[in-house]
Design a protein around this motif. Structure first.
Motif, PDB file in Angstrom:
ATOM      1  N   GLU A  52       1.302   0.797  -4.035  1.00 26.28           N
ATOM      2  CA  GLU A  52       0.297   0.489  -5.067  1.00 26.28           C
ATOM      3  C   GLU A  52      -0.975  -0.059  -4.426  1.00 26.28           C
ATOM      4  O   GLU A  52      -2.092   0.289  -4.855  1.00 26.28           O
ATOM      5  CB  GLU A  52       0.875  -0.514  -6.058  1.00 26.28           C
ATOM      6  CG  GLU A  52       1.941   0.057  -6.977  1.00 26.28           C
ATOM      7  CD  GLU A  52       2.574  -1.001  -7.861  1.00 26.28           C
ATOM      8  OE1 GLU A  52       2.270  -2.212  -7.653  1.00 26.28           O
ATOM      9  OE2 GLU A  52       3.372  -0.636  -8.752  1.00 26.28           O
ATOM     10  N   ASP A  53      -0.828  -0.909  -3.415  1.00 26.83           N
ATOM     11  CA  ASP A  53      -2.002  -1.441  -2.711  1.00 26.83           C
ATOM     12  C   ASP A  53      -2.788  -0.318  -2.040  1.00 26.83           C
ATOM     13  O   ASP A  53      -4.033  -0.349  -1.990  1.00 26.83           O
ATOM     14  CB  ASP A  53      -1.575  -2.466  -1.654  1.00 26.83           C
ATOM     15  CG  ASP A  53      -1.152  -3.787  -2.259  1.00 26.83           C
ATOM     16  OD1 ASP A  53      -1.401  -4.001  -3.456  1.00 26.83           O
ATOM     17  OD2 ASP A  53      -0.557  -4.607  -1.515  1.00 26.83           O
ATOM     18  N   ASP A 110      -4.649   1.608  -4.751  1.00 29.48           N
ATOM     19  CA  ASP A 110      -5.744   0.804  -5.296  1.00 29.48           C
ATOM     20  C   ASP A 110      -6.818   0.476  -4.258  1.00 29.48           C
ATOM     21  O   ASP A 110      -7.818  -0.182  -4.588  1.00 29.48           O
ATOM     22  CB  ASP A 110      -5.197  -0.514  -5.875  1.00 29.48           C
ATOM     23  CG  ASP A 110      -4.308  -0.284  -7.089  1.00 29.48           C
ATOM     24  OD1 ASP A 110      -4.414   0.793  -7.702  1.00 29.48           O
ATOM     25  OD2 ASP A 110      -3.489  -1.184  -7.403  1.00 29.48           O
ATOM     26  N   LYS A 152      -6.522  -1.520  -1.688  1.00 27.20           N
ATOM     27  CA  LYS A 152      -6.428  -2.904  -1.220  1.00 27.20           C
ATOM     28  C   LYS A 152      -5.923  -2.995   0.225  1.00 27.20           C
ATOM     29  O   LYS A 152      -6.104  -4.018   0.886  1.00 27.20           O
ATOM     30  CB  LYS A 152      -5.492  -3.699  -2.130  1.00 27.20           C
ATOM     31  CG  LYS A 152      -5.976  -3.811  -3.571  1.00 27.20           C
ATOM     32  CD  LYS A 152      -4.959  -4.587  -4.406  1.00 27.20           C
ATOM     33  CE  LYS A 152      -5.406  -4.701  -5.853  1.00 27.20           C
ATOM     34  NZ  LYS A 152      -4.399  -5.418  -6.684  1.00 27.20           N
ATOM     35  N   TRP A 153      -5.267  -1.945   0.670  1.00 26.33           N
ATOM     36  CA  TRP A 153      -4.718  -1.900   2.030  1.00 26.33           C
ATOM     37  C   TRP A 153      -4.597  -0.440   2.433  1.00 26.33           C
ATOM     38  O   TRP A 153      -4.359   0.418   1.566  1.00 26.33           O
ATOM     39  CB  TRP A 153      -3.327  -2.573   2.078  1.00 26.33           C
ATOM     40  CG  TRP A 153      -2.813  -2.729   3.482  1.00 26.33           C
ATOM     41  CD1 TRP A 153      -3.069  -3.757   4.334  1.00 26.33           C
ATOM     42  CD2 TRP A 153      -1.974  -1.816   4.210  1.00 26.33           C
ATOM     43  NE1 TRP A 153      -2.444  -3.548   5.538  1.00 26.33           N
ATOM     44  CE2 TRP A 153      -1.763  -2.359   5.484  1.00 26.33           C
ATOM     45  CE3 TRP A 153      -1.390  -0.581   3.902  1.00 26.33           C
ATOM     46  CZ2 TRP A 153      -0.988  -1.719   6.454  1.00 26.33           C
ATOM     47  CZ3 TRP A 153      -0.621   0.054   4.858  1.00 26.33           C
ATOM     48  CH2 TRP A 153      -0.421  -0.516   6.122  1.00 26.33           C
ATOM     49  N   THR A 208      -6.738  -2.410   5.725  1.00 24.45           N
ATOM     50  CA  THR A 208      -8.072  -2.986   5.821  1.00 24.45           C
ATOM     51  C   THR A 208      -9.002  -2.041   6.569  1.00 24.45           C
ATOM     52  O   THR A 208      -8.554  -1.180   7.325  1.00 24.45           O
ATOM     53  CB  THR A 208      -8.014  -4.329   6.583  1.00 24.45           C
ATOM     54  OG1 THR A 208      -7.517  -4.081   7.912  1.00 24.45           O
ATOM     55  CG2 THR A 208      -7.091  -5.303   5.889  1.00 24.45           C
TER      56      THR A 208
END
Length: 375
Positions: free
Chosen positions: A327-328, A331, A333-334, A336
């Motif tokens: 999910e990250d 989205d 989010k990862w 980096t």
């Protein structure tokens, strides 16, 4: 008048392994590891090397310039790890040091007896091939003059059986070959898994957690037909592809074109079977990171050791955590920014051929020097 320094003779190193990396023998990380280790040692210089192995017939070939001698298997016991050849009695004479790979097998016990009877120093490495009683419970490992473990996890499994000098060497990886290529277009949703198709590899866990926004390519030969059938059933309605015939060039292309690498090995597979030594070293994970892939690994065996920095590596313990990581990714989010550069830099510095070659050379020479001082 200047006097030229005499050049010291190279040390002669023999690598002993019960199988070799080939469709004619075994296609596995343990078998490839022996070649990689020999290549790394060659970068350090000052060594002559030969690989001795077992097969159905005698043979000779070169792997990246390193000779590989195949001796006919004289064992009546089935299984590659149980092979041996009496030809080693004559062939090992004159070597300065012998490295016994898959040392906790019948092959390891047999060859170690030969090596020590010839008075040659011996190094041992467990690559996951067995748990021979002679080597463990009967303390056969104490005949070794040193042990190379391929991870902290691998060392913990044998530390109570060996009291001598040891070194932990994770790798090596050919970072020149396994490198990013800016000409290759990456798919931002492509997840890659490189693994033999066997239950303890945990591919089912990846498929179960895979969201619709991501695709998965699984590269590996089928070693368990029922498990493969299960994986195909689980893949229905998801973007999953299996590739069974990829050669080294194909594999490199997949590393370079994917966005994420996943290794989901487990100590207890989907059938409830407990695995004694899962993932002593995740070589494909290191290869992927060398190509600039962030990696998601399970908390099994050595895998967490390979991703010490959360910016380019994540560790999961179960379905919920793997689902959350996916999910990250979806989205954004990862991983980096800069994760690809960080992943590759880590592998080059810690696990590359030059780094491992220097450490291995130092270990070999230290063991030999200590033996000279004690004799």
């Amino acid at each position: 008048m200047k006097v030229a320094k005499a050049k010291s003779n190279p040390l002669r190193i023999a690598h002993l392994t019960p199988a070799y990396f080939s469709p004619d023998s075994v296609v596995g990380g343990g078998e490839r590891y022996v070649y990689y280790l020999a290549q790394a040692l060659r970068t350090a210089g000052g060594f002559e090397q030969c690989v001795f192995t077992i097969g159905p017939d005698d043979g000779l070939f070169a792997q990246d310039g390193i000779p590989v001698r195949i001796f006919r298997n004289e064992s009546q016991t089935h299984g590659a790890m149980n092979g041996f050849s009496s030809a080693l009695w004559r062939e090992l004479s004159g070597f300065d040091l012998v490295h016994v790979h898959q040392s906790l097998t019948l092959f390891g016990a047999y060859t170690l007896a030969i090596v020590k009877s010839l008075g040659i120093p011996a190094i041992g490495t467990d690559l996951g091939g067995g748990e021979n009683t002679l080597m463990l419970n009967r303390r056969g490992m104490e005949l070794l003059d040193g042990v190379i473990s391929i991870s902290q996890y691998a060392h913990r499994l044998i530390s109570s059986y060996f009291s001598g000098r040891h070194e932990i060497v994770i790798g090596p990886v050919d970072t020149d070959r396994f490198a990013p290529d800016s000409r290759v277009t990456k798919s931002p949703r492509a997840v890659l898994c490189v693994s033999r198709i066997m239950p303890h590899k945990g591919i089912d866990r990846v498929i179960a957690a895979l969201p619709s926004e991501l695709s998965l390519t699984v590269i590996g030969r089928v070693y368990h037909d029922a498990y493969y059938d299960l994986l195909r059933t689980m893949s229905m309605g998801k973007d999953v592809r299996f590739v069974h015939d990829a050669d080294d060039n194909d594999l490199l292309c997949h590393y370079r074109s994917s966005a994420l690498f996943v290794q989901a090995s487990t100590a207890r597979d989907i059938y409830g079977t407990t695995v004694g030594k899962p993932e002593l070293m995740g070589l494909t994970t290191l290869e992927a990171m060398s190509c600039g892939l962030p990696a998601v690994v399970s908390d099994t065996g050595s895998l967490p050791e390979l991703v010490p920095d959360r910016r380019f590596g994540r560790v999961f313990s179960g379905h919920a955590e793997l689902t959350s990581i996916f999910e990250d990714i979806v989205d954004g989010k990862w991983p980096t920014p800069g994760a690809a550069v960080l992943a590759r830099s880590h592998v080059v510095q810690q696990h590359g051929m030059d780094a491992i070659g220097k450490r291995l050379s130092l270990f070999y020479r230290t063991v030999l020097n200590e033996l000279k001082r004690s004799n």
